[in-house]
Design a protein around this motif. Structure first.
Motif, short mmCIF file in Angstrom:
data_model
loop_
_atom_site.label_atom_id
_atom_site.label_comp_id
_atom_site.label_asym_id
_atom_site.label_seq_id
_atom_site.Cartn_x
_atom_site.Cartn_y
_atom_site.Cartn_z
N ASP A 256 0.84 -1.19 0.00
CA ASP A 256 0.00 0.00 0.00
C ASP A 256 0.88 1.25 0.00
OD1 ASP A 256 -2.25 -1.60 0.12
OD2 ASP A 256 -2.47 -1.42 2.29
N ARG A 257 0.75 2.05 -1.08
CA ARG A 257 1.47 3.32 -1.13
C ARG A 257 0.84 4.27 -0.13
NH1 ARG A 257 1.36 5.93 -6.65
NH2 ARG A 257 -0.81 5.46 -6.39
N VAL A 258 1.68 5.01 0.57
CA VAL A 258 1.18 5.92 1.58
C VAL A 258 1.36 7.37 1.13
CG1 VAL A 258 1.40 6.64 3.99
CG2 VAL A 258 1.73 4.25 3.38
N ILE A 259 2.59 7.71 0.75
CA ILE A 259 2.89 9.07 0.29
C ILE A 259 3.84 9.01 -0.89
CG2 ILE A 259 2.57 10.20 2.53
CD1 ILE A 259 5.69 10.29 2.71
N GLU A 260 3.86 10.11 -1.63
CA GLU A 260 4.86 10.29 -2.68
C GLU A 260 5.46 11.67 -2.50
OE1 GLU A 260 5.62 10.26 -7.50
OE2 GLU A 260 3.62 9.78 -6.75
N ILE A 261 6.78 11.70 -2.37
CA ILE A 261 7.50 12.97 -2.30
C ILE A 261 8.04 13.23 -3.69
CG2 ILE A 261 9.41 14.23 -1.26
CD1 ILE A 261 9.09 12.32 1.18
N LYS A 262 7.68 14.36 -4.25
CA LYS A 262 8.05 14.68 -5.63
C LYS A 262 9.31 15.52 -5.69
CE LYS A 262 3.39 14.20 -7.29
NZ LYS A 262 2.32 14.78 -8.06
N GLN A 263 9.91 15.61 -6.88
CA GLN A 263 11.15 16.36 -7.11
C GLN A 263 11.04 17.80 -6.66
OE1 GLN A 263 13.68 13.65 -8.07
NE2 GLN A 263 14.44 15.67 -8.40
N ASP A 264 9.86 18.41 -6.81
CA ASP A 264 9.70 19.81 -6.45
C ASP A 264 9.50 20.01 -4.95
OD1 ASP A 264 7.11 18.90 -6.07
OD2 ASP A 264 6.19 20.31 -7.48
N GLY A 265 9.51 18.90 -4.18
CA GLY A 265 9.36 18.98 -2.73
C GLY A 265 7.94 18.83 -2.23
N SER A 266 6.98 18.75 -3.14
CA SER A 266 5.58 18.58 -2.72
C SER A 266 5.35 17.14 -2.28
CB SER A 266 4.62 18.96 -3.85
OG SER A 266 4.79 18.10 -4.96
N ILE A 267 4.29 16.93 -1.51
CA ILE A 267 3.96 15.61 -1.00
C ILE A 267 2.51 15.29 -1.34
CG2 ILE A 267 3.75 14.16 1.06
CD1 ILE A 267 5.77 15.99 2.44
N ASP A 268 2.29 14.09 -1.89
CA ASP A 268 0.94 13.58 -2.14
C ASP A 268 0.62 12.55 -1.08
OD1 ASP A 268 0.70 15.11 -4.43
OD2 ASP A 268 1.14 13.46 -5.81
N LEU A 269 -0.54 12.68 -0.44
CA LEU A 269 -1.05 11.66 0.46
C LEU A 269 -1.91 10.75 -0.40
CD1 LEU A 269 -1.09 10.83 3.45
CD2 LEU A 269 -3.12 12.26 3.73
N LEU A 270 -1.59 9.46 -0.38
CA LEU A 270 -2.19 8.55 -1.35
C LEU A 270 -3.21 7.61 -0.73
CD1 LEU A 270 1.17 7.60 -3.07
CD2 LEU A 270 -0.48 9.29 -3.87
N GLY A 271 -4.25 7.32 -1.52
CA GLY A 271 -5.21 6.27 -1.18
C GLY A 271 -4.80 5.01 -1.92
N LYS A 272 -5.69 4.07 -2.00
CA LYS A 272 -5.39 2.80 -2.69
C LYS A 272 -5.03 3.03 -4.16
CE LYS A 272 -6.46 -0.29 0.53
NZ LYS A 272 -5.47 -1.15 1.11
N THR A 273 -5.80 3.89 -4.83
CA THR A 273 -5.57 4.07 -6.27
C THR A 273 -5.43 5.52 -6.71
OG1 THR A 273 -7.96 4.09 -6.65
CG2 THR A 273 -6.83 1.96 -6.85
N GLU A 274 -5.59 6.47 -5.77
CA GLU A 274 -5.56 7.87 -6.19
C GLU A 274 -4.88 8.76 -5.16
OE1 GLU A 274 -8.75 6.46 -5.34
OE2 GLU A 274 -8.68 7.42 -3.38
#
Length: 134
Positions: A60-78
Motif C-alpha cells: 500500500d502506497r502511503v505518500i509520494e514525495i516529488k522532485q519539487d518537494g511537494s507531498i501527495d497523500l495517497l489512497g489505494k488508487t488515487e
C-alpha cells in the motif's frame, strides 16, 4: 639613453596597470543580475527522500514525495490530497512536518526518516505508520 628607456618602460607599465584595472562603467545589465531564487526553497526538493513510500510489510502506497518537494497523500488508487513543497517545514535533520487540508478538514503529518529508504509517518499525533521507499 637609459633615461629614455626608463621613461618608456614606466609609461608601458602605467598603461598595463590601467588596462588591468579597467572596470566597466556601463550601468545596463547584460545578463541576469540576481541568480538566487526568490521565495522559500522547499526543504524536500531534490532530496534523497524523493520517491514513493509504502507502508512496511504491505504494497500500500502511503505518500509520494516529488522532485519539487511537494507531498501527495495517497489512497489505494488515487491521490487524496497534496501539500505544496513550500508548506513543508523542516523540524530536524530528518524530520519534516506539513498539514494537508481538503474541504475544510485538516490532517497534520510528521515524517521522520531513519535513512534514505526507511522512516515513519505520524498522522494527526496519534497514528504512526512505518514507511519504506521502494
Amino acid at each position: 639613453m637609459s633615461k629614455k628607456l626608463l621613461t618608456i618602460f614606466s609609461l608601458l607599465l602605467i598603461f598595463f596597470v590601467m588596462s588591468c584595472d579597467n572596470k566597466s562603467t556601463d550601468t545596463t545589465p547584460t545578463g541576469p543580475t540576481n541568480t538566487t531564487p526568490t521565495g522559500p526553497i522547499p526543504p524536500l526538493k531534490d532530496s534523497q527522500y524523493v520517491g514513493k513510500w509504502y507502508e512496511k510489510d504491505s504494497n500500500d502506497r502511503v505518500i509520494e514525495i516529488k522532485q519539487d518537494g511537494s507531498i501527495d497523500l495517497l489512497g489505494k488508487t488515487e491521490v487524496l490530497v497534496s501539500a505544496s513543497g513550500t508548506d513543508v517545514i523542516k523540524e530536524g535533520d530528518a524530520v519534516f512536518k506539513t498539514t494537508f487540508s481538503k474541504e475544510g478538514q485538516k490532517a497534520e503529518i510528521v515524517l521522520t526518516f531513519t535513512d534514505s529508504k526507511t522512516g515513519s509517518m505520524l498522522l494527526d499525533k496519534n497514528n504512526t505508520i512505518t514507511i519504506v521507499k521502494k
